[in-house]
Design a protein around this motif. Structure first.
Motif, PDB file in Angstrom:
ATOM      1  N   ILE A 247       0.835  -1.205   0.000  1.00  0.00           N
ATOM      2  CA  ILE A 247       0.000   0.000   0.000  1.00  0.00           C
ATOM      3  C   ILE A 247       0.866   1.250   0.000  1.00  0.00           C
ATOM      4  O   ILE A 247       0.542   2.245  -0.671  1.00  0.00           O
ATOM      5  N   TYR A 248       1.978   1.212   0.701  1.00  0.00           N
ATOM      6  CA  TYR A 248       2.880   2.365   0.682  1.00  0.00           C
ATOM      7  C   TYR A 248       3.439   2.613  -0.717  1.00  0.00           C
ATOM      8  O   TYR A 248       3.650   3.770  -1.112  1.00  0.00           O
ATOM      9  N   GLN A 249       3.658   1.562  -1.475  1.00  0.00           N
ATOM     10  CA  GLN A 249       4.113   1.741  -2.844  1.00  0.00           C
ATOM     11  C   GLN A 249       3.038   2.407  -3.701  1.00  0.00           C
ATOM     12  O   GLN A 249       3.321   3.251  -4.560  1.00  0.00           O
ATOM     13  N   VAL A 250       1.769   2.061  -3.454  1.00  0.00           N
ATOM     14  CA  VAL A 250       0.663   2.704  -4.172  1.00  0.00           C
ATOM     15  C   VAL A 250       0.589   4.188  -3.819  1.00  0.00           C
ATOM     16  O   VAL A 250       0.397   5.049  -4.692  1.00  0.00           O
ATOM     17  N   ILE A 251       0.762   4.507  -2.543  1.00  0.00           N
ATOM     18  CA  ILE A 251       0.722   5.910  -2.120  1.00  0.00           C
ATOM     19  C   ILE A 251       1.882   6.677  -2.742  1.00  0.00           C
ATOM     20  O   ILE A 251       1.706   7.815  -3.226  1.00  0.00           O
ATOM     21  N   ARG A 252       3.070   6.082  -2.752  1.00  0.00           N
ATOM     22  CA  ARG A 252       4.221   6.745  -3.359  1.00  0.00           C
ATOM     23  C   ARG A 252       3.965   7.045  -4.831  1.00  0.00           C
ATOM     24  O   ARG A 252       4.331   8.125  -5.338  1.00  0.00           O
ATOM     25  N   ALA A 253       3.340   6.102  -5.529  1.00  0.00           N
ATOM     26  CA  ALA A 253       3.103   6.295  -6.958  1.00  0.00           C
ATOM     27  C   ALA A 253       2.069   7.373  -7.232  1.00  0.00           C
ATOM     28  O   ALA A 253       2.027   7.928  -8.340  1.00  0.00           O
ATOM     29  N   ALA A 259       5.472  20.739  -8.735  1.00  0.00           N
ATOM     30  CA  ALA A 259       5.266  22.095  -8.217  1.00  0.00           C
ATOM     31  C   ALA A 259       3.898  22.648  -8.558  1.00  0.00           C
ATOM     32  O   ALA A 259       3.390  23.525  -7.860  1.00  0.00           O
ATOM     33  N   ASP A 260       3.260  22.174  -9.633  1.00  0.00           N
ATOM     34  CA  ASP A 260       1.982  22.736 -10.043  1.00  0.00           C
ATOM     35  C   ASP A 260       0.790  22.033  -9.415  1.00  0.00           C
ATOM     36  O   ASP A 260      -0.351  22.331  -9.753  1.00  0.00           O
ATOM     37  N   VAL A 261       1.020  21.086  -8.490  1.00  0.00           N
ATOM     38  CA  VAL A 261      -0.067  20.367  -7.836  1.00  0.00           C
ATOM     39  C   VAL A 261      -0.345  21.016  -6.481  1.00  0.00           C
ATOM     40  O   VAL A 261       0.577  21.216  -5.691  1.00  0.00           O
ATOM     41  N   PRO A 262      -1.615  21.363  -6.187  1.00  0.00           N
ATOM     42  CA  PRO A 262      -1.941  21.955  -4.869  1.00  0.00           C
ATOM     43  C   PRO A 262      -1.599  21.002  -3.735  1.00  0.00           C
ATOM     44  O   PRO A 262      -1.596  19.780  -3.891  1.00  0.00           O
ATOM     45  N   ASP A 263      -1.318  21.596  -2.562  1.00  0.00           N
ATOM     46  CA  ASP A 263      -0.926  20.782  -1.407  1.00  0.00           C
ATOM     47  C   ASP A 263      -2.013  19.790  -1.014  1.00  0.00           C
ATOM     48  O   ASP A 263      -1.730  18.696  -0.554  1.00  0.00           O
ATOM     49  N   ALA A 264      -3.275  20.189  -1.188  1.00  0.00           N
ATOM     50  CA  ALA A 264      -4.371  19.324  -0.756  1.00  0.00           C
ATOM     51  C   ALA A 264      -4.447  18.040  -1.564  1.00  0.00           C
ATOM     52  O   ALA A 264      -5.077  17.075  -1.134  1.00  0.00           O
ATOM     53  N   GLU A 265      -3.843  17.988  -2.732  1.00  0.00           N
ATOM     54  CA  GLU A 265      -3.932  16.807  -3.567  1.00  0.00           C
ATOM     55  C   GLU A 265      -2.750  15.870  -3.398  1.00  0.00           C
ATOM     56  O   GLU A 265      -2.664  14.842  -4.068  1.00  0.00           O
ATOM     57  N   ILE A 266      -1.803  16.218  -2.560  1.00  0.00           N
ATOM     58  CA  ILE A 266      -0.642  15.357  -2.336  1.00  0.00           C
ATOM     59  C   ILE A 266      -1.045  14.256  -1.359  1.00  0.00           C
ATOM     60  O   ILE A 266      -1.466  14.526  -0.240  1.00  0.00           O
ATOM     61  N   ALA A 267      -0.899  13.016  -1.801  1.00  0.00           N
ATOM     62  CA  ALA A 267      -1.350  11.880  -0.998  1.00  0.00           C
ATOM     63  C   ALA A 267      -0.316  11.540   0.057  1.00  0.00           C
ATOM     64  O   ALA A 267       0.881  11.435  -0.238  1.00  0.00           O
ATOM     65  N   ALA A 268      -0.786  11.367   1.298  1.00  0.00           N
ATOM     66  CA  ALA A 268       0.079  10.939   2.399  1.00  0.00           C
ATOM     67  C   ALA A 268      -0.435   9.679   3.079  1.00  0.00           C
ATOM     68  O   ALA A 268       0.292   9.051   3.839  1.00  0.00           O
ATOM     69  N   ASP A 269      -1.688   9.300   2.851  1.00  0.00           N
ATOM     70  CA  ASP A 269      -2.244   8.055   3.358  1.00  0.00           C
ATOM     71  C   ASP A 269      -3.342   7.609   2.402  1.00  0.00           C
ATOM     72  O   ASP A 269      -3.602   8.260   1.384  1.00  0.00           O
ATOM     73  N   ILE A 270      -4.019   6.522   2.728  1.00  0.00           N
ATOM     74  CA  ILE A 270      -5.000   5.965   1.797  1.00  0.00           C
ATOM     75  C   ILE A 270      -6.205   6.878   1.611  1.00  0.00           C
ATOM     76  O   ILE A 270      -6.869   6.823   0.578  1.00  0.00           O
ATOM     77  N   TRP A 271      -6.486   7.740   2.582  1.00  0.00           N
ATOM     78  CA  TRP A 271      -7.653   8.602   2.484  1.00  0.00           C
ATOM     79  C   TRP A 271      -7.415   9.763   1.527  1.00  0.00           C
ATOM     80  O   TRP A 271      -8.363  10.460   1.159  1.00  0.00           O
ATOM     81  N   ASP A 272      -6.170   9.984   1.119  1.00  0.00           N
ATOM     82  CA  ASP A 272      -5.873  11.004   0.115  1.00  0.00           C
ATOM     83  C   ASP A 272      -5.874  10.441  -1.305  1.00  0.00           C
ATOM     84  O   ASP A 272      -5.737  11.197  -2.263  1.00  0.00           O
ATOM     85  N   LEU A 273      -6.007   9.129  -1.436  1.00  0.00           N
ATOM     86  CA  LEU A 273      -6.005   8.505  -2.752  1.00  0.00           C
ATOM     87  C   LEU A 273      -7.365   8.638  -3.416  1.00  0.00           C
ATOM     88  O   LEU A 273      -8.395   8.770  -2.737  1.00  0.00           O
ATOM     89  N   PRO A 274      -7.440   8.584  -4.742  1.00  0.00           N
ATOM     90  CA  PRO A 274      -8.735   8.548  -5.425  1.00  0.00           C
ATOM     91  C   PRO A 274      -9.531   7.316  -5.017  1.00  0.00           C
ATOM     92  O   PRO A 274      -8.970   6.290  -4.614  1.00  0.00           O
ATOM     93  N   ASP A 275     -10.850   7.407  -5.126  1.00  0.00           N
ATOM     94  CA  ASP A 275     -11.708   6.321  -4.669  1.00  0.00           C
ATOM     95  C   ASP A 275     -11.402   5.011  -5.374  1.00  0.00           C
ATOM     96  O   ASP A 275     -11.449   3.931  -4.759  1.00  0.00           O
ATOM     97  N   HIS A 276     -11.091   5.056  -6.667  1.00  0.00           N
ATOM     98  CA  HIS A 276     -10.868   3.812  -7.408  1.00  0.00           C
ATOM     99  C   HIS A 276      -9.521   3.180  -7.084  1.00  0.00           C
ATOM    100  O   HIS A 276      -9.281   2.019  -7.437  1.00  0.00           O
ATOM    101  N   LEU A 277      -8.636   3.906  -6.431  1.00  0.00           N
ATOM    102  CA  LEU A 277      -7.337   3.356  -6.050  1.00  0.00           C
ATOM    103  C   LEU A 277      -7.215   3.098  -4.553  1.00  0.00           C
ATOM    104  O   LEU A 277      -6.240   2.477  -4.115  1.00  0.00           O
ATOM    105  N   ARG A 278      -8.162   3.568  -3.779  1.00  0.00           N
ATOM    106  CA  ARG A 278      -8.041   3.473  -2.320  1.00  0.00           C
ATOM    107  C   ARG A 278      -8.227   2.035  -1.862  1.00  0.00           C
ATOM    108  O   ARG A 278      -9.283   1.432  -2.087  1.00  0.00           O
ATOM    109  N   PRO A 279      -7.246   1.456  -1.169  1.00  0.00           N
ATOM    110  CA  PRO A 279      -7.424   0.095  -0.619  1.00  0.00           C
ATOM    111  C   PRO A 279      -8.446   0.109   0.513  1.00  0.00           C
ATOM    112  O   PRO A 279      -8.660   1.127   1.177  1.00  0.00           O
TER     113      PRO A 279
END
Length: 451
Positions: A247-253, A259-279
């Motif tokens: 799962i950590y590898q999925v989050i890393r990917a 630089a052009d991505v807002p801070d709110a979209e940077i994934a740090a855990d599974i709850w920041d992942l898109p719904d179709h990718l969230r384990p």
């Protein structure tokens, strides 16, 4: 006149009987009105007697002297709102300059006596605003959960607090927890409420029950994996550690740290992942942790060290991967060996039912709320289900879970059996479902069961 007197006596007797047999009904019919009147009438004198008043400001004293008026009285905290509830009253106070929320908390016992309430607790909402919750009767004597509860993902209502509010087990706020309790203390009922609350949610349940599965196997239809002995438990924990790494590898990917991505979209855990990718999140319930830490020979010692190491790893790193621990046991002490105190340090939530020794209570609360230790060891044996719940913030509450029979918990798990996710890492440990054509076998890996 005689008829009126007889009617009055009958009404008083009915009210007294209602207060004795059905305190909740009495509160909703008569008690709440009497309590509101009592609080409003006595408020000023009670605040003065409890030392919760401040002298008037100097400018008012100066004006009174100049105009030859009486000296103004001391001022009490201002009532912002008085709200009746199904169990008591909620009083929101605006403190005067020079007052502190600790002053109200220290006077809670005197407020309870002065307002003739069963219990009084207070908490600071924001600077200068304190909420005082009063209960009109013993809400923990016969627990009745409110019909309307706040629903959020990974947030389960499991018990009722002494102040009448609902006690939630929020995994996203408190990812890992320790639950202690002696035999016949109500720990199993608390665990059933937890499983019944998680059953309707999109979550995988993993059980480790070294008592040959007698506690968790009846709920097997809702579990993605079950282990009933230490050897199988070690394999299940190894599989969970491997799942955490993937799962950590999925989050890393999916971190997207350009630089052009807002801070709110940077994934740090599974709850920041898109719904179709969230384990799917996983809750691991360990029914008796001491059985995993005991050993009799060198081979069992190696197994024990591996199990404790995996538990510590999951407690330290599992939150971001959506793996949450619920550690339960009758006894939890440093004599269980190395790594136990390290594991305890990662278990933010603490719940202690009646325990047989002070050491277990100290292990639960000694490092976060020393005053809760005394409350835990004073739980009487006849009040099954009563517990002390706290967290690393130092706050604690008396709670009691509503009685849930094993049959009720089984029915709930069977109703939501279709929500049990299939996890590839845990497929070999999937329990045999009751009612299937397959003969019951021990909860071991499928490869060993077919040999």
């Amino acid at each position: 006149m005689t008829g009126f007197a007889v009617t009055l006596v009958l009404v008083v007797a009915a009210v007294g009987l209602l207060r004795w047999r059905r305190p909740a009904w009495y509160w909703l019919t008569f008690g709440v009105t009497l309590a509101v009147v009592r609080v409003l009438v006595r408020y000023g004198s009670v605040m003065d007697a409890c030392g919760l008043t401040v002298p008037p400001p100097r400018w008012r004293l100066a004006v009174a002297r100049v105009t030859n008026q009486p000296i103004p009285e001391s001022r009490s905290p201002r009532i912002l709102r008085l709200r009746p509830t199904r169990t008591g009253l909620v009083l929101r106070l605006k403190l005067r300059p020079g007052q502190d929320a600790f002053d109200v908390a220290a006077a809670s016992g005197r407020l309870r006596h002065s307002f003739s309430m069963y219990g009084v607790t207070s908490r600071e909402l924001r600077s200068g605003v304190v909420e005082v919750r009063m209960t009109g009767y013993d809400v923990l004597k016969r627990v009745q959960m409110p019909t309307e509860k706040e629903t959020r993902p990974m947030r389960v209502p499991v018990a009722l607090r002494q102040d009448g509010s609902v006690h939630y087990r929020d995994y996203r706020a408190i990812p890992h927890a320790l639950t202690l309790g002696a035999t016949e203390s109500g720990k199993s009922v608390y665990q059933r409420n937890l499983v019944a609350g998680l059953a309707p949610m999109d979550v995988a349940l993993v059980g480790i029950d070294c008592k040959q599965g007698v506690e968790l196997f009846p709920l097997a239809r809702r579990f993605s994996a079950l282990a009933d002995d230490p050897d199988t438990a070690g394999e299940v924990l190894d599989a969970l550690v491997e799942r955490m790494k993937r799962i950590y590898q999925v989050i890393r990917a999916q971190q997207r740290i350009t630089a052009d991505v807002p801070d709110a979209e940077i994934a740090a855990d599974i709850w920041d992942l898109p719904d179709h990718l969230r384990p799917v999140p996983v809750v691991v319930l360990v029914d008796e942790v001491a059985e995993l830490a005991l050993y009799a020979n060198k081979e069992e010692e190696k197994r024990r060290d591996r199990i404790v190491t995996d538990l510590v790893r999951l407690a330290q790193l599992g939150r971001a991967a959506g793996i949450y621990l619920e550690i339960c046991g009758q006894r939890f002490g440093s004599e269980l060996g190395k790594g136990i105190t390290m594991l305890r340090a990662q278990l933010t939530g603490r719940t202690a039912h009646r325990v047989n020794d002070e050491t277990s209570a100290n292990m639960a609360f000694g490092d976060i709320a020393p005053d809760a230790v005394l409350a835990a060891i004073q739980i009487p044996a006849e009040t099954r289900g009563l517990a002390i719940a706290g967290d690393s913030s130092g706050g604690w509450h008396r709670i009691r879970a509503p009685h849930t029979s094993l049959r009720q918990a089984v029915n709930i798990c069977n109703r939501y059996a279709d929500r049990t996710p299939e996890l590839p890492e845990l497929a070999p440990f999937r329990p045999t479902r009751p009612g299937s054509d397959v003969a019951p076998v021990p909860l071991v890996k499928a490869s060993s069961a077919t040999t």
